[in-house]
Scaffold this motif. Structure first.
Motif, PDB file in Angstrom:
ATOM      1  N   GLY A  80      73.818 -10.476  88.770  1.00 40.48           N
ATOM      2  CA  GLY A  80      72.421 -11.466  87.724  1.00 40.48           C
ATOM      3  C   GLY A  80      73.323 -12.108  87.529  1.00 40.48           C
ATOM      4  N   THR A  81      72.581 -13.303  86.438  1.00 40.89           N
ATOM      5  CA  THR A  81      73.610 -14.045  85.638  1.00 40.89           C
ATOM      6  C   THR A  81      73.052 -14.553  84.114  1.00 40.89           C
ATOM      7  OG1 THR A  81      73.483 -15.461  87.815  1.00 40.89           O
ATOM      8  CG2 THR A  81      74.035 -17.176  85.543  1.00 40.89           C
ATOM      9  N   VAL A  82      74.669 -14.790  83.410  1.00 43.35           N
ATOM     10  CA  VAL A  82      74.331 -14.780  81.680  1.00 43.35           C
ATOM     11  C   VAL A  82      74.468 -16.335  81.410  1.00 43.35           C
ATOM     12  CG1 VAL A  82      74.646 -14.120  79.834  1.00 43.35           C
ATOM     13  CG2 VAL A  82      74.490 -12.573  81.670  1.00 43.35           C
ATOM     14  N   ALA A  83      73.729 -16.819  80.742  1.00 42.70           N
ATOM     15  CA  ALA A  83      73.424 -18.375  80.684  1.00 42.70           C
ATOM     16  C   ALA A  83      74.068 -18.291  79.188  1.00 42.70           C
ATOM     17  CB  ALA A  83      71.884 -19.139  80.664  1.00 42.70           C
ATOM     18  N   ILE A  84      74.966 -18.993  78.840  1.00 37.49           N
ATOM     19  CA  ILE A  84      75.949 -18.869  77.290  1.00 37.49           C
ATOM     20  C   ILE A  84      75.019 -20.445  76.699  1.00 37.49           C
ATOM     21  CG2 ILE A  84      77.476 -18.709  75.778  1.00 37.49           C
ATOM     22  CD1 ILE A  84      78.802 -17.333  77.941  1.00 37.49           C
ATOM     23  N   ARG A  85      74.685 -20.444  76.008  1.00 36.96           N
ATOM     24  CA  ARG A  85      73.819 -21.274  75.583  1.00 36.96           C
ATOM     25  C   ARG A  85      75.002 -21.905  73.771  1.00 36.96           C
ATOM     26  NH1 ARG A  85      69.938 -22.790  77.892  1.00 36.96           N
ATOM     27  NH2 ARG A  85      68.380 -21.141  78.678  1.00 36.96           N
ATOM     28  N   CYS A  86      76.259 -22.403  74.199  1.00 35.69           N
ATOM     29  CA  CYS A  86      77.520 -22.599  74.075  1.00 35.69           C
ATOM     30  C   CYS A  86      78.454 -23.596  74.541  1.00 35.69           C
ATOM     31  CB  CYS A  86      77.761 -22.112  73.522  1.00 35.69           C
ATOM     32  SG  CYS A  86      77.477 -20.534  71.957  1.00 35.69           S
ATOM     33  N   VAL A  87      78.863 -25.031  73.699  1.00 31.40           N
ATOM     34  CA  VAL A  87      80.081 -24.975  74.706  1.00 31.40           C
ATOM     35  C   VAL A  87      81.176 -24.709  74.325  1.00 31.40           C
ATOM     36  CG1 VAL A  87      81.208 -27.502  74.743  1.00 31.40           C
ATOM     37  CG2 VAL A  87      79.001 -27.305  73.882  1.00 31.40           C
ATOM     38  N   LEU A  88      82.387 -24.433  75.054  1.00 28.96           N
ATOM     39  CA  LEU A  88      83.341 -24.054  75.140  1.00 28.96           C
ATOM     40  C   LEU A  88      84.519 -24.636  75.625  1.00 28.96           C
ATOM     41  CD1 LEU A  88      85.225 -21.160  76.222  1.00 28.96           C
ATOM     42  CD2 LEU A  88      84.938 -21.549  78.360  1.00 28.96           C
ATOM     43  N   ARG A  89      84.695 -24.663  73.793  1.00 25.97           N
ATOM     44  CA  ARG A  89      86.641 -25.483  73.311  1.00 25.97           C
ATOM     45  C   ARG A  89      87.398 -24.766  73.096  1.00 25.97           C
ATOM     46  NH1 ARG A  89      83.466 -29.968  71.780  1.00 25.97           N
ATOM     47  NH2 ARG A  89      81.443 -30.178  71.160  1.00 25.97           N
ATOM     48  N   ASN A  90      88.390 -25.576  73.324  1.00 22.58           N
ATOM     49  CA  ASN A  90      89.837 -25.421  73.307  1.00 22.58           C
ATOM     50  C   ASN A  90      90.263 -26.033  72.268  1.00 22.58           C
ATOM     51  OD1 ASN A  90      93.139 -24.582  72.794  1.00 22.58           O
ATOM     52  ND2 ASN A  90      93.061 -24.965  75.167  1.00 22.58           N
ATOM     53  N   VAL A  91      89.778 -25.761  70.877  1.00 23.79           N
ATOM     54  CA  VAL A  91      90.524 -26.295  69.882  1.00 23.79           C
ATOM     55  C   VAL A  91      91.984 -27.159  69.560  1.00 23.79           C
ATOM     56  CG1 VAL A  91      87.957 -26.434  69.333  1.00 23.79           C
ATOM     57  CG2 VAL A  91      89.841 -24.484  68.313  1.00 23.79           C
ATOM     58  N   GLY A  92      92.652 -26.024  69.927  1.00 25.93           N
ATOM     59  CA  GLY A  92      93.913 -25.599  70.005  1.00 25.93           C
ATOM     60  C   GLY A  92      94.937 -26.514  71.130  1.00 25.93           C
ATOM     61  N   VAL A  93      96.162 -26.698  70.354  1.00 24.83           N
ATOM     62  CA  VAL A  93      97.007 -28.099  71.019  1.00 24.83           C
ATOM     63  C   VAL A  93      97.999 -27.744  72.234  1.00 24.83           C
ATOM     64  CG1 VAL A  93      97.775 -29.003  68.809  1.00 24.83           C
ATOM     65  CG2 VAL A  93      98.974 -27.039  68.929  1.00 24.83           C
ATOM     66  N   GLY A  94      97.282 -26.671  72.850  1.00 35.52           N
ATOM     67  CA  GLY A  94      97.903 -26.287  74.327  1.00 35.52           C
ATOM     68  C   GLY A  94      96.861 -25.728  74.982  1.00 35.52           C
ATOM     69  N   PRO A  95      97.220 -25.893  76.212  1.00 34.88           N
ATOM     70  CA  PRO A  95      96.022 -25.282  76.687  1.00 34.88           C
ATOM     71  C   PRO A  95      96.113 -24.039  77.439  1.00 34.88           C
ATOM     72  CG  PRO A  95      98.356 -25.470  77.874  1.00 34.88           C
ATOM     73  CD  PRO A  95      98.700 -25.742  76.488  1.00 34.88           C
ATOM     74  N   ALA A  96      95.188 -23.022  77.551  1.00 36.01           N
ATOM     75  CA  ALA A  96      94.648 -22.222  77.647  1.00 36.01           C
ATOM     76  C   ALA A  96      95.036 -21.820  78.725  1.00 36.01           C
ATOM     77  CB  ALA A  96      92.918 -21.349  77.238  1.00 36.01           C
ATOM     78  N   LEU A  97      95.805 -20.765  79.294  1.00 37.61           N
ATOM     79  CA  LEU A  97      95.174 -20.299  81.201  1.00 37.61           C
ATOM     80  C   LEU A  97      95.102 -18.826  80.423  1.00 37.61           C
ATOM     81  CD1 LEU A  97      99.615 -21.067  81.177  1.00 37.61           C
ATOM     82  CD2 LEU A  97      97.601 -22.802  81.671  1.00 37.61           C
ATOM     83  N   LYS A  98      95.347 -18.050  82.028  1.00 41.74           N
ATOM     84  CA  LYS A  98      94.879 -16.618  82.535  1.00 41.74           C
ATOM     85  C   LYS A  98      92.642 -16.744  81.224  1.00 41.74           C
ATOM     86  CE  LYS A  98      99.305 -15.051  83.969  1.00 41.74           C
ATOM     87  NZ  LYS A  98      99.981 -13.536  83.768  1.00 41.74           N
ATOM     88  N   LEU A  99      91.960 -17.349  81.094  1.00 39.83           N
ATOM     89  CA  LEU A  99      90.786 -17.190  80.601  1.00 39.83           C
ATOM     90  C   LEU A  99      90.025 -16.946  81.225  1.00 39.83           C
ATOM     91  CD1 LEU A  99      89.626 -18.349  77.980  1.00 39.83           C
ATOM     92  CD2 LEU A  99      89.043 -20.067  79.154  1.00 39.83           C
ATOM     93  N   ARG A 100      89.533 -15.800  80.905  1.00 36.22           N
ATOM     94  CA  ARG A 100      88.705 -14.469  81.091  1.00 36.22           C
ATOM     95  C   ARG A 100      88.199 -14.632  79.948  1.00 36.22           C
ATOM     96  NH1 ARG A 100      91.503  -9.763  83.048  1.00 36.22           N
ATOM     97  NH2 ARG A 100      91.497  -9.162  80.985  1.00 36.22           N
ATOM     98  N   LEU A 101      86.649 -14.227  80.508  1.00 40.88           N
ATOM     99  CA  LEU A 101      85.189 -13.859  79.345  1.00 40.88           C
ATOM    100  C   LEU A 101      84.649 -12.828  79.370  1.00 40.88           C
ATOM    101  CD1 LEU A 101      82.681 -16.589  78.241  1.00 40.88           C
ATOM    102  CD2 LEU A 101      81.832 -14.484  79.510  1.00 40.88           C
ATOM    103  N   LYS A 102      84.513 -11.959  78.583  1.00 41.41           N
ATOM    104  CA  LYS A 102      83.653 -10.591  78.827  1.00 41.41           C
ATOM    105  C   LYS A 102      82.642 -10.044  78.303  1.00 41.41           C
ATOM    106  CE  LYS A 102      87.873  -7.759  77.580  1.00 41.41           C
ATOM    107  NZ  LYS A 102      88.725  -6.827  77.948  1.00 41.41           N
ATOM    108  N   PHE A 103      81.634  -9.276  78.157  1.00 37.42           N
ATOM    109  CA  PHE A 103      81.198  -8.355  77.113  1.00 37.42           C
ATOM    110  C   PHE A 103      81.299  -7.191  76.792  1.00 37.42           C
ATOM    111  CE2 PHE A 103      78.562 -12.066  79.564  1.00 37.42           C
ATOM    112  CZ  PHE A 103      78.264 -13.163  78.802  1.00 37.42           C
ATOM    113  N   ARG A 104      81.317  -7.207  75.781  1.00 33.76           N
ATOM    114  CA  ARG A 104      80.810  -5.937  74.942  1.00 33.76           C
ATOM    115  C   ARG A 104      79.972  -5.354  74.310  1.00 33.76           C
ATOM    116  NH1 ARG A 104      83.466  -3.908  70.207  1.00 33.76           N
ATOM    117  NH2 ARG A 104      84.031  -1.568  70.611  1.00 33.76           N
TER     118      ARG A 104
END
Length: 216
Positions: A80-104
């Motif tokens: 299936g597919t889950v739509a997340i009605r949010c904007v994914l932002r990096n508000v920090g000062v460096g790049p986010a590497l190995k970025l992963r998303l999961k549900f609990r």
């Protein structure tokens, strides 16, 4: 003569000990300063990723509306597919590497979905919008079948973002559906009139919790 020789030997020994102590303090101070400098250097590249609801406003009791479960297509019934009605932002000062998303899912003993790999997100970059929401594939199998998937948005869920900085340090951003903590042990109670029962006040749960370190 032996008295003065012993006296000078004692003074020499005391001076040597004092010099050794001073040298040790200087070395420790230098080590501490280097560690502080390294921490400050790493903090200049620290990412902070988050899911920001459209408009940037936490809807509190409408957090459940932020997810939409889209049923599997006939040609691929196992995903299936889950739509997340949010904007994914990096508000920090460096790049986010190995970025992963999961549900609990808290009502399934903390069952956690398979992590979905996302592209690295540079400082200040975003992903997803109202016109093109963030879409996450969601595998369906024996442990999480189509009935479970259809009920996903109504479940007490958490969304975890896991990522690293350029030094390999790990971070997590945890987003929670529940706006209030329902554990009675954490309730606060209002002062009631003699003829009234005291009322329980449930502590609020922030939408975002940001932590540093490996996943517990």
């Amino acid at each position: 003569m032996s008295f003065w020789a012993d006296f000078w030997n004692a003074l020499t020994g005391i001076g040597t000990l004092a010099l050794a102590g001073a040298t040790f303090c200087v070395i420790r101070q230098g080590q501490r300063q280097r560690r502080d400098g390294e921490c400050q250097h790493r903090d200049r590249f620290k990412p902070i990723c988050l899911l920001a609801p459209y408009g940037g406003v936490d809807a509190w009791n409408r957090r459940g509306d932020l997810l939409e479960a889209m049923p599997p297509a006939p040609e691929n019934p196992s995903c299936g597919t889950v739509a997340i009605r949010c904007v994914l932002r990096n508000v920090g000062v460096g790049p986010a590497l190995k970025l992963r998303l999961k549900f609990r899912l808290l009502d399934m003993n903390g069952w956690t979905s398979e992590p979905w790999e996302l592209s690295p997100l540079g400082a200040g970059e975003t992903c997803g919008s109202d016109a093109a929401p963030l879409l996450v594939p969601f595998p369906i199998h024996e442990r999480f079948n189509q009935t479970d998937f259809a009920m996903l948005t109504g479940k007490p869920w958490e969304i975890w973002l896991e990522y690293e900085d350029v030094f390999g340090q790990q971070f997590q951003s945890i987003h929670r559906k529940a706006p209030f903590d329902t554990d009675p042990a954490k309730f606060a109670w209002t002062t009631a009139e003699p003829s009234q029962q005291p009322k329980a006040i449930m502590p609020s749960i922030p939408w975002l919790t940001y932590t540093k370190g490996p996943m517990p």
